[in-house]
Design a protein around this motif. Sequence first.
Motif, mmCIF file in Angstrom:
data_model
loop_
_atom_site.group_PDB
_atom_site.id
_atom_site.type_symbol
_atom_site.label_atom_id
_atom_site.label_comp_id
_atom_site.label_asym_id
_atom_site.label_seq_id
_atom_site.Cartn_x
_atom_site.Cartn_y
_atom_site.Cartn_z
ATOM 1 N N GLY A 29 0.772 -1.227 0.000
ATOM 2 C CA GLY A 29 0.000 0.000 0.000
ATOM 3 C C GLY A 29 0.806 1.282 0.000
ATOM 4 N N GLU A 30 1.897 1.300 0.741
ATOM 5 C CA GLU A 30 2.706 2.524 0.802
ATOM 6 C C GLU A 30 3.311 2.853 -0.561
ATOM 7 O OE1 GLU A 30 2.910 0.068 3.052
ATOM 8 O OE2 GLU A 30 2.176 1.063 4.855
ATOM 9 N N GLY A 32 2.139 1.842 -3.438
ATOM 10 C CA GLY A 32 1.017 2.198 -4.306
ATOM 11 C C GLY A 32 0.580 3.642 -4.138
ATOM 12 N N LEU A 33 0.486 4.087 -2.892
ATOM 13 C CA LEU A 33 0.094 5.482 -2.649
ATOM 14 C C LEU A 33 1.151 6.436 -3.180
ATOM 15 C CD1 LEU A 33 -1.927 7.494 -1.528
ATOM 16 C CD2 LEU A 33 -0.805 7.256 0.699
ATOM 17 N N GLU A 37 0.428 9.252 -5.982
ATOM 18 C CA GLU A 37 0.641 10.673 -5.716
ATOM 19 C C GLU A 37 1.636 11.313 -6.678
ATOM 20 O OE1 GLU A 37 -0.233 10.889 -0.937
ATOM 21 O OE2 GLU A 37 1.823 10.594 -1.600
ATOM 22 N N VAL A 46 -6.708 -1.713 -7.976
ATOM 23 C CA VAL A 46 -6.204 -1.704 -6.609
ATOM 24 C C VAL A 46 -6.812 -2.860 -5.814
ATOM 25 C CG1 VAL A 46 -5.990 -0.331 -4.498
ATOM 26 C CG2 VAL A 46 -6.034 0.809 -6.722
ATOM 27 N N LEU A 53 -0.787 -0.358 3.958
ATOM 28 C CA LEU A 53 -1.936 0.514 3.703
ATOM 29 C C LEU A 53 -2.913 -0.215 2.787
ATOM 30 C CD1 LEU A 53 -2.775 3.489 4.241
ATOM 31 C CD2 LEU A 53 -1.670 4.061 2.084
ATOM 32 N N GLY A 55 -6.129 -0.964 0.155
ATOM 33 C CA GLY A 55 -6.489 -0.364 -1.130
ATOM 34 C C GLY A 55 -7.490 0.779 -1.026
ATOM 35 N N SER A 57 -7.818 2.883 1.400
ATOM 36 C CA SER A 57 -7.090 4.064 1.884
ATOM 37 C C SER A 57 -6.293 4.710 0.758
ATOM 38 C CB SER A 57 -6.153 3.686 3.028
ATOM 39 O OG SER A 57 -6.899 3.238 4.135
ATOM 40 N N ILE A 58 -5.762 3.897 -0.133
ATOM 41 C CA ILE A 58 -5.020 4.445 -1.275
ATOM 42 C C ILE A 58 -5.949 5.266 -2.167
ATOM 43 C CG2 ILE A 58 -3.820 3.851 -3.420
ATOM 44 C CD1 ILE A 58 -2.762 1.376 -1.887
ATOM 45 N N SER A 62 -5.335 9.140 -2.509
ATOM 46 C CA SER A 62 -4.928 9.690 -3.790
ATOM 47 C C SER A 62 -5.982 10.641 -4.329
ATOM 48 C CB SER A 62 -4.651 8.576 -4.802
ATOM 49 O OG SER A 62 -5.841 7.883 -5.109
#
Length: 73
Positions: A29-30, A32-33, A37, A46, A53, A55, A57-58, A62
């Motif tokens: 997740g980290e 991916g975010l 960004e 996702v 993190l 999906g 939350s991503i 974002s």
Amino acid sequence: MEDDSKIASFVVRGPEARAGYAVDHAADGETGLALAESTGYDAAVVDVMLPGLDGLSIVRGSGRRAGRFPVSS
């Protein structure tokens, strides 16, 4: 974004081979975010249950920081 390497390979190969899209992959997740960004994506696939993190939350993160992704389940 997918943490299972076999599923990720399938998800990446399809758009690259069949439609000629450039595809980035993140296994957590980290990462991916951070990609979401820093890169202007047209779409994102996702996994909801990513390590670190999740999906959702991503997508939420974002949407506030890097533009909006259309969301479909």
